[in-house]
Write an enzyme that holds these catalytic residues in place. Sequence first.
Site: not given
Length: 312
Positions: A142, A237, A239
Amino acid sequence: MPINIPDDLPAYKVLTAENIFVMNQTRATTQRIRPLKILIVNIMPLKITTETQLLRLLSNTPLQLEVELIHMSTHDSKNVPKEHLLTFYKTFKDIKENSYDGMIITGAPVEQMPFEEVDYWNELSEIFEWAKTHVFSSFFICWASQAALHYYYDIDKYLLKHKLTGVYRHHTNQRKMRRKILRGFDYQFYAPHSRYTTVLKEDISSNPNLDILAESDDAGVYLVASKDGSQFFVTGHPEYDPDTLDKEYKRDKEKPGVIAELPKNYYLDDDPSQEIQVKWRSHAYLLFSNWLNYYVYQETPYDLSDLHERKK
Protein backbone atom coordinates in the site's frame (compact mmCIF):
# COMPACT_ATOMS: atom_id res chain seq x y z
CA MET A 1 7.47 -26.61 -3.14
CA PRO A 2 9.23 -27.91 -6.25
CA ILE A 3 9.07 -31.49 -7.39
CA ASN A 4 12.37 -33.28 -7.92
CA ILE A 5 12.36 -35.54 -10.99
CA PRO A 6 14.99 -36.97 -13.34
CA ASP A 7 16.36 -34.48 -15.86
CA ASP A 8 15.43 -36.65 -18.85
CA LEU A 9 11.89 -37.60 -17.77
CA PRO A 10 9.48 -36.53 -20.58
CA ALA A 11 7.24 -34.77 -18.06
CA TYR A 12 10.12 -32.43 -17.19
CA LYS A 13 9.87 -30.52 -20.47
CA VAL A 14 6.06 -30.53 -20.45
CA LEU A 15 5.77 -29.18 -16.91
CA THR A 16 8.51 -26.61 -17.46
CA ALA A 17 6.65 -25.34 -20.54
CA GLU A 18 3.51 -25.01 -18.39
CA ASN A 19 5.43 -22.80 -15.95
CA ILE A 20 5.38 -25.50 -13.26
CA PHE A 21 8.38 -25.34 -10.94
CA VAL A 22 10.37 -28.52 -11.49
CA MET A 23 13.80 -29.00 -9.95
CA ASN A 24 16.17 -31.32 -11.77
CA GLN A 25 18.13 -33.86 -9.78
CA THR A 26 21.43 -32.11 -10.38
CA ARG A 27 20.22 -28.96 -8.67
CA ALA A 28 18.39 -30.84 -5.92
CA THR A 29 21.48 -32.73 -4.84
CA THR A 30 23.55 -29.56 -4.59
CA GLN A 31 21.04 -27.42 -2.68
CA ARG A 32 22.02 -26.15 0.73
CA ILE A 33 19.13 -25.16 2.97
CA ARG A 34 18.93 -22.83 5.96
CA PRO A 35 16.18 -20.74 7.60
CA LEU A 36 15.26 -17.62 5.63
CA LYS A 37 15.85 -14.30 7.34
CA ILE A 38 12.85 -12.01 6.87
CA LEU A 39 12.65 -8.41 8.08
CA ILE A 40 9.26 -6.77 8.66
CA VAL A 41 9.30 -2.97 8.83
CA ASN A 42 5.98 -2.33 10.56
CA ILE A 43 4.79 1.26 10.15
CA MET A 44 1.08 0.58 10.64
CA PRO A 45 -0.46 2.13 13.78
CA LEU A 46 -2.00 -1.15 14.98
CA LYS A 47 1.26 -3.05 15.00
CA ILE A 48 0.08 -6.17 16.81
CA THR A 49 -2.78 -6.62 14.34
CA THR A 50 -0.54 -6.09 11.32
CA GLU A 51 2.28 -8.34 12.50
CA THR A 52 -0.26 -11.10 13.14
CA GLN A 53 -1.77 -10.71 9.67
CA LEU A 54 1.62 -10.92 7.97
CA LEU A 55 2.92 -13.80 10.06
CA ARG A 56 -0.23 -15.76 9.29
CA LEU A 57 0.46 -15.45 5.56
CA LEU A 58 4.18 -16.11 5.88
CA SER A 59 3.55 -19.29 7.85
CA ASN A 60 1.62 -20.94 5.01
CA THR A 61 4.65 -22.62 3.42
CA PRO A 62 6.95 -25.48 4.49
CA LEU A 63 9.83 -22.99 4.65
CA GLN A 64 11.48 -22.17 7.95
CA LEU A 65 11.65 -18.43 8.57
CA GLU A 66 13.47 -16.27 11.09
CA VAL A 67 11.45 -13.07 11.34
CA GLU A 68 12.63 -9.80 12.85
CA LEU A 69 10.39 -6.79 13.47
CA ILE A 70 11.48 -3.17 13.44
CA HIS A 71 9.65 0.12 13.97
CA MET A 72 10.57 3.69 13.16
CA SER A 73 12.70 5.19 15.92
CA THR A 74 11.87 8.69 14.64
CA HIS A 75 8.13 8.20 15.14
CA ASP A 76 6.19 7.94 18.39
CA SER A 77 3.86 4.94 18.09
CA LYS A 78 0.77 5.72 20.15
CA ASN A 79 -1.37 2.66 19.37
CA VAL A 80 0.89 -0.07 20.70
CA PRO A 81 2.10 -0.68 24.26
CA LYS A 82 5.67 0.46 24.82
CA GLU A 83 6.39 -2.89 26.44
CA HIS A 84 5.47 -4.64 23.21
CA LEU A 85 7.90 -2.53 21.19
CA LEU A 86 10.67 -2.99 23.73
CA THR A 87 10.14 -6.74 23.87
CA PHE A 88 9.57 -7.67 20.24
CA TYR A 89 10.83 -4.82 18.08
CA LYS A 90 14.19 -3.41 17.14
CA THR A 91 15.12 -0.24 15.29
CA PHE A 92 16.99 0.19 12.04
CA LYS A 93 20.09 1.19 13.97
CA ASP A 94 20.01 -2.21 15.69
CA ILE A 95 19.92 -4.27 12.48
CA LYS A 96 21.57 -2.22 9.75
CA GLU A 97 24.73 -4.34 9.82
CA ASN A 98 22.66 -7.45 9.06
CA SER A 99 21.56 -8.84 5.71
CA TYR A 100 18.18 -10.41 4.93
CA ASP A 101 16.73 -12.75 2.37
CA GLY A 102 13.48 -10.81 2.28
CA MET A 103 11.98 -7.59 3.62
CA ILE A 104 8.35 -6.50 3.93
CA ILE A 105 7.42 -2.86 4.54
CA THR A 106 3.81 -2.33 5.55
CA GLY A 107 1.39 0.40 4.65
CA ALA A 108 0.75 3.48 6.78
CA PRO A 109 -2.16 5.96 6.98
CA VAL A 110 -0.07 8.91 5.80
CA GLU A 111 -0.74 8.87 2.06
CA GLN A 112 -2.42 12.28 2.03
CA MET A 113 0.83 13.91 3.16
CA PRO A 114 3.75 14.68 0.83
CA PHE A 115 6.38 11.99 1.31
CA GLU A 116 8.97 14.42 2.65
CA GLU A 117 6.56 15.68 5.34
CA VAL A 118 6.13 12.26 6.95
CA ASP A 119 8.09 12.50 10.21
CA TYR A 120 10.05 9.30 9.60
CA TRP A 121 10.70 9.86 5.88
CA ASN A 122 14.45 10.32 6.31
CA GLU A 123 14.72 7.11 8.32
CA LEU A 124 12.60 5.21 5.81
CA SER A 125 14.70 6.58 2.95
CA GLU A 126 17.78 5.28 4.71
CA ILE A 127 16.15 1.83 4.85
CA PHE A 128 15.30 2.02 1.14
CA GLU A 129 18.92 2.81 0.31
CA TRP A 130 20.28 0.17 2.68
CA ALA A 131 18.02 -2.48 1.14
CA LYS A 132 19.83 -2.16 -2.19
CA THR A 133 22.82 -4.00 -0.73
CA HIS A 134 21.42 -5.81 2.32
CA VAL A 135 18.10 -7.36 1.15
CA PHE A 136 17.70 -9.92 -1.61
CA SER A 137 14.00 -9.25 -2.37
CA SER A 138 11.65 -6.59 -0.96
CA PHE A 139 7.84 -6.54 -0.73
CA PHE A 140 6.12 -3.17 -0.31
CA ILE A 141 2.46 -2.86 0.73
CA CYS A 142 0.00 0.00 0.00
CA TRP A 143 1.58 3.34 1.04
CA ALA A 144 4.99 1.69 1.25
CA SER A 145 4.61 0.66 -2.40
CA GLN A 146 3.95 4.28 -3.35
CA ALA A 147 6.83 5.49 -1.20
CA ALA A 148 9.23 2.93 -2.69
CA LEU A 149 8.17 3.71 -6.26
CA HIS A 150 8.79 7.37 -5.47
CA TYR A 151 12.19 6.75 -3.90
CA TYR A 152 13.57 4.24 -6.40
CA TYR A 153 11.90 5.37 -9.63
CA ASP A 154 10.75 8.96 -9.02
CA ILE A 155 7.09 7.98 -9.57
CA ASP A 156 4.54 10.32 -7.98
CA LYS A 157 1.30 9.52 -6.17
CA TYR A 158 -1.94 11.40 -6.80
CA LEU A 159 -4.81 12.26 -4.48
CA LEU A 160 -8.13 10.58 -5.27
CA LYS A 161 -11.45 12.44 -5.07
CA HIS A 162 -12.75 9.91 -2.56
CA LYS A 163 -11.23 7.20 -0.41
CA LEU A 164 -10.79 3.96 -2.32
CA THR A 165 -12.08 1.24 -0.03
CA GLY A 166 -13.47 -2.19 -0.71
CA VAL A 167 -12.67 -5.51 -2.33
CA TYR A 168 -12.04 -5.14 -6.04
CA ARG A 169 -11.77 -7.52 -8.95
CA HIS A 170 -8.35 -7.57 -10.62
CA HIS A 171 -6.99 -9.19 -13.74
CA THR A 172 -3.51 -10.49 -14.36
CA ASN A 173 -1.37 -9.28 -17.24
CA GLN A 174 -1.58 -12.41 -19.38
CA ARG A 175 1.49 -11.37 -21.36
CA LYS A 176 3.45 -11.66 -18.11
CA MET A 177 2.07 -14.95 -16.82
CA ARG A 178 5.51 -16.54 -16.96
CA ARG A 179 6.61 -14.29 -14.12
CA LYS A 180 6.91 -16.69 -11.20
CA ILE A 181 5.01 -14.43 -8.80
CA LEU A 182 1.88 -15.16 -10.90
CA ARG A 183 2.16 -18.95 -10.82
CA GLY A 184 -1.20 -20.47 -9.93
CA PHE A 185 -3.04 -17.13 -10.23
CA ASP A 186 -6.46 -17.10 -11.80
CA TYR A 187 -6.87 -14.58 -14.60
CA GLN A 188 -9.23 -12.72 -12.27
CA PHE A 189 -8.99 -12.42 -8.50
CA TYR A 190 -10.08 -10.13 -5.65
CA ALA A 191 -8.05 -8.02 -3.23
CA PRO A 192 -8.85 -5.30 -0.66
CA HIS A 193 -7.85 -1.65 -1.01
CA SER A 194 -7.98 1.17 1.52
CA ARG A 195 -6.28 4.41 0.46
CA TYR A 196 -6.70 8.03 -0.57
CA THR A 197 -4.00 8.15 -3.25
CA THR A 198 -2.96 6.25 -6.34
CA VAL A 199 -0.14 5.83 -8.84
CA LEU A 200 -0.69 6.12 -12.58
CA LYS A 201 -0.35 3.21 -14.97
CA GLU A 202 1.40 5.33 -17.59
CA ASP A 203 4.08 6.43 -15.12
CA ILE A 204 4.93 2.81 -14.35
CA SER A 205 4.60 1.51 -17.91
CA SER A 206 7.08 4.10 -19.14
CA ASN A 207 9.79 2.73 -16.85
CA PRO A 208 11.71 -0.10 -18.58
CA ASN A 209 12.73 -1.61 -15.23
CA LEU A 210 9.17 -2.30 -14.06
CA ASP A 211 6.38 -4.70 -15.05
CA ILE A 212 2.70 -4.23 -14.25
CA LEU A 213 1.52 -7.75 -13.42
CA ALA A 214 -2.04 -7.15 -12.21
CA GLU A 215 -4.53 -4.29 -12.15
CA SER A 216 -8.17 -3.43 -11.61
CA ASP A 217 -10.58 -1.45 -13.75
CA ASP A 218 -11.83 0.26 -10.58
CA ALA A 219 -8.78 0.31 -8.29
CA GLY A 220 -6.00 0.79 -10.83
CA VAL A 221 -2.55 -0.78 -10.77
CA TYR A 222 -2.24 -3.50 -8.11
CA LEU A 223 0.92 -5.59 -8.53
CA VAL A 224 4.17 -4.21 -9.93
CA ALA A 225 7.54 -5.96 -10.02
CA SER A 226 11.05 -4.97 -10.92
CA LYS A 227 12.42 -6.89 -13.88
CA ASP A 228 14.98 -8.66 -11.70
CA GLY A 229 12.50 -9.72 -8.99
CA SER A 230 14.25 -7.78 -6.25
CA GLN A 231 11.24 -5.51 -5.62
CA PHE A 232 7.48 -6.10 -5.50
CA PHE A 233 4.94 -3.31 -5.08
CA VAL A 234 1.38 -4.14 -3.97
CA THR A 235 -0.97 -1.16 -3.85
CA GLY A 236 -3.70 -2.94 -1.89
CA HIS A 237 -3.93 -4.82 1.40
CA PRO A 238 -4.03 -8.57 0.70
CA GLU A 239 -3.00 -9.19 4.32
CA TYR A 240 -6.21 -7.68 5.75
CA ASP A 241 -8.38 -9.75 8.08
CA PRO A 242 -12.03 -10.31 7.09
CA ASP A 243 -13.22 -7.52 9.41
CA THR A 244 -10.47 -4.93 8.87
CA LEU A 245 -12.37 -2.83 6.33
CA ASP A 246 -15.46 -3.03 8.54
CA LYS A 247 -13.52 -1.65 11.50
CA GLU A 248 -12.07 1.13 9.35
CA TYR A 249 -15.52 2.07 8.06
CA LYS A 250 -16.99 2.24 11.57
CA ARG A 251 -13.97 4.22 12.77
CA ASP A 252 -14.35 6.74 9.94
CA LYS A 253 -18.04 7.16 10.77
CA GLU A 254 -17.04 8.33 14.25
CA LYS A 255 -14.52 10.90 13.00
CA PRO A 256 -15.89 14.45 12.83
CA GLY A 257 -15.60 16.01 9.39
CA VAL A 258 -14.77 12.70 7.68
CA ILE A 259 -17.03 11.24 5.01
CA ALA A 260 -17.08 7.52 5.67
CA GLU A 261 -16.98 5.74 2.32
CA LEU A 262 -18.83 2.42 2.27
CA PRO A 263 -16.40 -0.37 1.28
CA LYS A 264 -17.44 -1.61 -2.15
CA ASN A 265 -18.07 -5.30 -2.92
CA TYR A 266 -17.45 -6.14 0.74
CA TYR A 267 -20.77 -6.55 2.53
CA LEU A 268 -23.45 -8.79 1.07
CA ASP A 269 -25.48 -6.60 -1.34
CA ASP A 270 -23.28 -3.65 -0.25
CA ASP A 271 -25.36 -3.50 2.92
CA PRO A 272 -23.26 -2.96 6.09
CA SER A 273 -25.90 -4.73 8.16
CA GLN A 274 -25.24 -7.90 6.16
CA GLU A 275 -22.34 -10.33 6.48
CA ILE A 276 -18.86 -9.70 5.09
CA GLN A 277 -17.93 -11.49 1.88
CA VAL A 278 -14.34 -12.80 2.08
CA LYS A 279 -13.04 -13.14 -1.50
CA TRP A 280 -9.31 -12.49 -1.22
CA ARG A 281 -7.87 -15.05 1.22
CA SER A 282 -6.63 -17.62 -1.33
CA HIS A 283 -5.05 -14.87 -3.42
CA ALA A 284 -3.20 -13.47 -0.40
CA TYR A 285 -1.74 -16.84 0.58
CA LEU A 286 -0.65 -17.57 -2.99
CA LEU A 287 0.93 -14.14 -3.47
CA PHE A 288 3.08 -14.38 -0.35
CA SER A 289 4.01 -18.04 -0.85
CA ASN A 290 5.07 -17.37 -4.45
CA TRP A 291 7.23 -14.46 -3.35
CA LEU A 292 8.84 -16.47 -0.56
CA ASN A 293 9.44 -19.56 -2.65
CA TYR A 294 10.44 -18.27 -6.07
CA TYR A 295 12.08 -14.95 -5.30
CA VAL A 296 13.54 -15.52 -1.86
CA TYR A 297 14.13 -19.21 -1.11
CA GLN A 298 15.09 -20.36 -4.60
CA GLU A 299 17.31 -17.41 -5.50
CA THR A 300 18.92 -15.97 -2.38
CA PRO A 301 22.58 -16.87 -1.72
CA TYR A 302 23.19 -19.48 0.94
CA ASP A 303 25.77 -17.21 2.54
CA LEU A 304 24.17 -13.79 3.01
CA SER A 305 27.60 -12.20 3.15
CA ASP A 306 27.67 -12.81 -0.62
CA LEU A 307 24.70 -10.48 -1.00
CA HIS A 308 26.84 -7.35 -0.91
CA GLU A 309 28.86 -8.53 -3.92
CA ARG A 310 25.77 -9.56 -5.89
CA LYS A 311 24.05 -6.24 -5.28
CA LYS A 312 26.97 -4.05 -6.39
